[in-house]
Design an enzyme around this catalytic site. Sequence first.
Site, PDB file in Angstrom:
ATOM      1  N   ARG A 283      -7.300   9.603  11.959  1.00  0.00           N
ATOM      2  CA  ARG A 283      -6.712   8.324  12.362  1.00  0.00           C
ATOM      3  C   ARG A 283      -5.455   8.500  13.215  1.00  0.00           C
ATOM      4  O   ARG A 283      -4.355   8.148  12.812  1.00  0.00           O
ATOM      5  CB  ARG A 283      -6.391   7.451  11.149  1.00  0.00           C
ATOM      6  CG  ARG A 283      -7.599   7.037  10.355  1.00  0.00           C
ATOM      7  CD  ARG A 283      -7.270   5.948   9.340  1.00  0.00           C
ATOM      8  NE  ARG A 283      -8.454   5.513   8.632  1.00  0.00           N
ATOM      9  CZ  ARG A 283      -8.479   4.508   7.747  1.00  0.00           C
ATOM     10  NH1 ARG A 283      -7.363   3.842   7.482  1.00  0.00           N
ATOM     11  NH2 ARG A 283      -9.607   4.173   7.158  1.00  0.00           N
TER      12      ARG A 283
ATOM     13  N   ASP B  68       0.794  -1.227   0.000  1.00  0.00           N
ATOM     14  CA  ASP B  68       0.000   0.000   0.000  1.00  0.00           C
ATOM     15  C   ASP B  68       0.829   1.281   0.000  1.00  0.00           C
ATOM     16  O   ASP B  68       0.324   2.350  -0.341  1.00  0.00           O
ATOM     17  CB  ASP B  68      -0.923   0.024   1.218  1.00  0.00           C
ATOM     18  CG  ASP B  68      -1.991  -1.057   1.154  1.00  0.00           C
ATOM     19  OD1 ASP B  68      -2.360  -1.462   0.034  1.00  0.00           O
ATOM     20  OD2 ASP B  68      -2.454  -1.487   2.229  1.00  0.00           O
TER      21      ASP B  68
ATOM     22  N   ASP C 109       0.664   1.160  10.228  1.00  0.00           N
ATOM     23  CA  ASP C 109      -0.495   0.265  10.258  1.00  0.00           C
ATOM     24  C   ASP C 109      -0.104  -1.003  11.004  1.00  0.00           C
ATOM     25  O   ASP C 109       0.978  -1.559  10.782  1.00  0.00           O
ATOM     26  CB  ASP C 109      -0.934  -0.121   8.839  1.00  0.00           C
ATOM     27  CG  ASP C 109      -1.722   0.985   8.142  1.00  0.00           C
ATOM     28  OD1 ASP C 109      -1.792   2.104   8.683  1.00  0.00           O
ATOM     29  OD2 ASP C 109      -2.243   0.725   7.044  1.00  0.00           O
TER      30      ASP C 109
ATOM     31  N   ASP D 183      -0.098   5.546   1.932  1.00  0.00           N
ATOM     32  CA  ASP D 183      -1.232   5.028   2.694  1.00  0.00           C
ATOM     33  C   ASP D 183      -1.074   5.459   4.147  1.00  0.00           C
ATOM     34  O   ASP D 183      -1.075   6.643   4.431  1.00  0.00           O
ATOM     35  CB  ASP D 183      -1.306   3.506   2.549  1.00  0.00           C
ATOM     36  CG  ASP D 183      -2.625   2.936   3.037  1.00  0.00           C
ATOM     37  OD1 ASP D 183      -3.676   3.538   2.745  1.00  0.00           O
ATOM     38  OD2 ASP D 183      -2.614   1.910   3.720  1.00  0.00           O
TER      39      ASP D 183
END
Length: 391
Positions: free
Chosen positions: A269, A189, A217, A213
């Site tokens: 986020r 990503d 993560d 991205d």
Amino acid sequence: MMNSGMNMLKMIQRNLSISYFTMSIRNSTERRKLGYFSCTTGNPIDDCWRCDRHWVRNRKRLADCSIGFGRNAIGGRDGRYYVVTDSGDDDPVNPRPGTLRHAVIQDAPLWIVFKHDMVITLKQELMMNSFKTIDARGVNVQIAYGACITIQFVTNIIIHGLHIHDCKPTGNAMVRNSPSHYGWRTMADGDGISIFGSSHIWIDHNSLSNCADGLIDAIMGSTAITISNNYFTHHNEVILLGHSDSYIRDKVMQVTIAFNHFGEGLIQRMPRCRHGYFHVVNNDYTHWEMYAIGGSADPTINSQGNRYLAPVNPFAKEVTKRVEPWEGSWKHWNWRSEGDLMLNGAYFTASGRAAPRSYARASSLAAKSSSMVGTITSNAGALSCHIGYQC
């Protein structure tokens, strides 16, 4: 006689007070001579090692300084040093000795350092093997303009002191992840750091921005993670914790987000959570455009001692965002705010009924007062360390 006795008692008390005060000054002076006051910030990670001006010879001491759910990540503490001398990444299948890729794929534990400043543009994902520390203190090391770091099905990783930015999607190529194995990688990503099915991970004092991205993560059952002292800027979807609402194996996920600075140019986020338990403690949120902390699939979020500065936009004052818009679907989720400082109209929508002691049992570390956040996070991001001086 009574007055004389009272005067004598007052004189004794006064002399004792003077002696105690003099002793306190002397003790404080001696502590300053030892350097305790010159770097003590209340940040328990930094105060563990940054006072040492001989940090170069004691690099591995860092591994004993982690906190939170990733506190047992030892990285390459028990291995030898590996010095990266070559910034190239010509062959992701057969990397040259001296490159970062050659270092991170080795089977043995390694403490990886860098000979000089370098910009490393990776052709494909940097696939890390277990028990590795990447330690960029003392130099300026950028992972940028290509692929970035993947931590997949491994354990005990420490990443410290990198500038990670402008990461791009790569893949559909062969990539080596150990001396004895390489395989086909589909398209990645473009995350700055991707954590996949891994545990005992500590991401500390890095500067991250502007990736394709996420900046960080963590998915697919990853757990025992601490993300601390990082400086995040200029990015949309900053941190994702959880693969999907249907992936219930992420219920094992425990992540500490501590002492980070979420800075300019961020949108959302910080983090965005799914299943699991997330301790968000003593971070400084100075920018967001949509929300700071979001979630779905019944995550437990314990927000303590953070500083939330809401944007000027009157429609973005709420710190929190539930992806499910209907209150009936999230009113039992355990989200709480304790000791947070709300500025410029910021507000946190709490939910659930978990008793404080339940949070205390699950919490990863004790929160400090939100009034200390500015000091605790003042050195977030990659540090500028010089040999012979405190870092």
